[in-house]
Design a protein around this motif. Structure first.
Motif, PDB file in Angstrom:
ATOM      1  N   HIS A   7       1.129  -4.708  17.090  1.00 59.89           N
ATOM      2  CA  HIS A   7       0.941  -3.472  16.479  1.00 59.89           C
ATOM      3  C   HIS A   7       2.748  -2.790  16.592  1.00 59.89           C
ATOM      4  O   HIS A   7       3.090  -2.261  15.502  1.00 59.89           O
TER       5      HIS A   7
ATOM      6  N   SER B 108      -1.312   1.762  12.245  1.00 57.89           N
ATOM      7  CA  SER B 108      -1.112   1.089  13.571  1.00 57.89           C
ATOM      8  C   SER B 108      -0.583   1.794  14.748  1.00 57.89           C
ATOM      9  O   SER B 108      -1.027   1.552  15.829  1.00 57.89           O
TER      10      SER B 108
ATOM     11  N   ILE C 172      -3.887   3.669  15.983  1.00 57.22           N
ATOM     12  CA  ILE C 172      -4.850   2.917  16.668  1.00 57.22           C
ATOM     13  C   ILE C 172      -4.409   2.473  18.133  1.00 57.22           C
ATOM     14  O   ILE C 172      -5.075   2.361  18.997  1.00 57.22           O
TER      15      ILE C 172
ATOM     16  N   GLU D  32      -6.233   3.430  21.762  1.00 56.10           N
ATOM     17  CA  GLU D  32      -6.580   2.269  22.833  1.00 56.10           C
ATOM     18  C   GLU D  32      -5.599   2.348  23.816  1.00 56.10           C
ATOM     19  O   GLU D  32      -6.115   2.206  25.136  1.00 56.10           O
TER      20      GLU D  32
ATOM     21  N   HIS E 158     -10.824   5.482  22.349  1.00 61.09           N
ATOM     22  CA  HIS E 158     -11.640   4.491  21.580  1.00 61.09           C
ATOM     23  C   HIS E 158     -12.976   4.452  22.109  1.00 61.09           C
ATOM     24  O   HIS E 158     -14.129   4.021  21.666  1.00 61.09           O
TER      25      HIS E 158
ATOM     26  N   TRP F 138     -15.535   0.923  16.726  1.00 60.68           N
ATOM     27  CA  TRP F 138     -14.060   1.195  16.792  1.00 60.68           C
ATOM     28  C   TRP F 138     -13.657  -0.407  16.256  1.00 60.68           C
ATOM     29  O   TRP F 138     -12.624  -0.488  15.626  1.00 60.68           O
TER      30      TRP F 138
ATOM     31  N   THR G 272     -10.801  -1.051  13.148  1.00 63.66           N
ATOM     32  CA  THR G 272      -9.525  -1.755  13.347  1.00 63.66           C
ATOM     33  C   THR G 272      -9.319  -3.069  12.694  1.00 63.66           C
ATOM     34  O   THR G 272      -8.371  -3.106  11.917  1.00 63.66           O
TER      35      THR G 272
END
Length: 317
Positions: free
Chosen positions: A50, A89, A92, A96, A101, A111, A115
């Motif tokens: 990411h 990104s 997310i 997390e 999530h 979730w 993703t």
């Protein structure tokens, strides 16, 4: 510390264990962990991917912005992709990192499926940007064009790696977007976007204006179907398969008309020029729209068949 919430007919109440055993009222019990900070979202391989995606997309965006080709629809599309993908990104990663999530999983959506679907969509979009820049902005002396194309290819590779990892990870769930029905929906929306940014040569032709409406109307319906299926709680409350079939019938009919009218009125009295480079020839762009129209028509027909099979009780792969 953890908390236990008990909902009875959508009202939060206090109840003793004995009352719980005696109660005949439908209960929904959620055990919700208090959000915590988890550094593994950054130090894991997934987190590193990411971070690399964010950095490469931002670098590609900046380099393309400095070079600049404002006003060209393909350039604008690429800039939107390189600007939106790192934001997704980043969101997310933050979700997390703080374990939000887990709460999202309890209350509204799958979730893992979401993703994976975002990684698949980003892979498609960055791949299309790479192809567009390679076709429109690369020449022997176009150093900036080469740089942006290579950077975009690296972005695409990073998102493809994430998609491949997610699909091979048996611990991750795949309920809709990451499996065949949802992936077809993503392809439909993606190709519709490519068609819309490629529309050209329709001024003064009512039949082609109808085609534009045929391309525009199914897109929000497709996006609405994807969102509704991702939100698992909402999906259980609605007869989504029947609504989806209605949307697909409308979309198929619209695309059939576009598949007939667009090539007929685009190429009528408009033969392919002898000198027709791919990066500036209107005829070539109109051919791209025609080709993508038939591809999306095939996808919508396939999706309609799968949906009908699901409604009739057959198992979809």
């Amino acid at each position: 510390m953890s908390y236990v919430f008990i909902f009875i007919r959508e009202h939060l109440v206090s109840i003793t264990p004995s009352d719980l055993l005696k109660s005949h009222t439908a209960l929904v019990i959620f055990k919700m962990e208090k959000p915590k900070f988890s550094l593994s979202a950054l130090t894991s391989t997934r987190g590193a991917l990411h971070m690399a995606q964010i950095v490469m997309c931002v670098v590609t965006f900046v380099v393309s912005c400095v070079w600049g080709h404002p006003g060209h629809t393909y350039w604008i599309y690429c800039m939107v992709v390189w600007g939106l993908c790192p934001i997704i990104s980043l969101v997310i990663t933050i979700v997390e990192m703080f374990l939000i999530h887990k709460l999202i999983l309890v209350f509204c959506m799958d979730w893992d499926d979401f993703t994976t679907g975002m990684a698949m969509m980003a892979s498609l979009c960055t791949f299309s940007c790479t192809v567009m820049f390679a076709n429109f902005y690369i020449c022997r002396k176009c150093i900036w064009g080469w740089m942006v194309t290579i950077l975009s290819a690296v972005c695409c590779a990073l998102y493809c790696v994430e998609t491949f990892r997610d699909k091979c990870d048996a611990t991750r769930s795949a309920t809709y977007v990451a499996v065949l029905p949802g992936f077809i929906k993503i392809l439909e929306a993606f190709i519709a976007c490519i068609i819309l940014i490629s529309l050209i040569g329709y001024v003064g032709k009512p039949a082609l204006l109808w085609c534009i409406a045929a391309y525009v109307i199914p897109l929000p319906l497709t996006l609405l179907t994807i969102i509704t299926n991702i939100l698992t709680k909402l999906k259980k409350c609605l007869p989504i398969d029947r609504f989806t079939m209605l949307f697909l019938v409308i979309s198929v009919l619209l695309y059939i008309t576009a598949a007939i009218l667009w090539p007929t009125y685009s190429f009528k009295g408009n033969p392919r020029p002898k000198d027709c480079p791919g990066n500036s020839c209107i005829w070539s762009i109109q051919f791209v729209v025609t080709f993508m129209t038939y591809v999306n028509l095939g996808l919508y027909v396939t999706d309609l068949v799968f949906t009908c099979c699901g409604i009739c009780g057959f198992r979809r792969s």
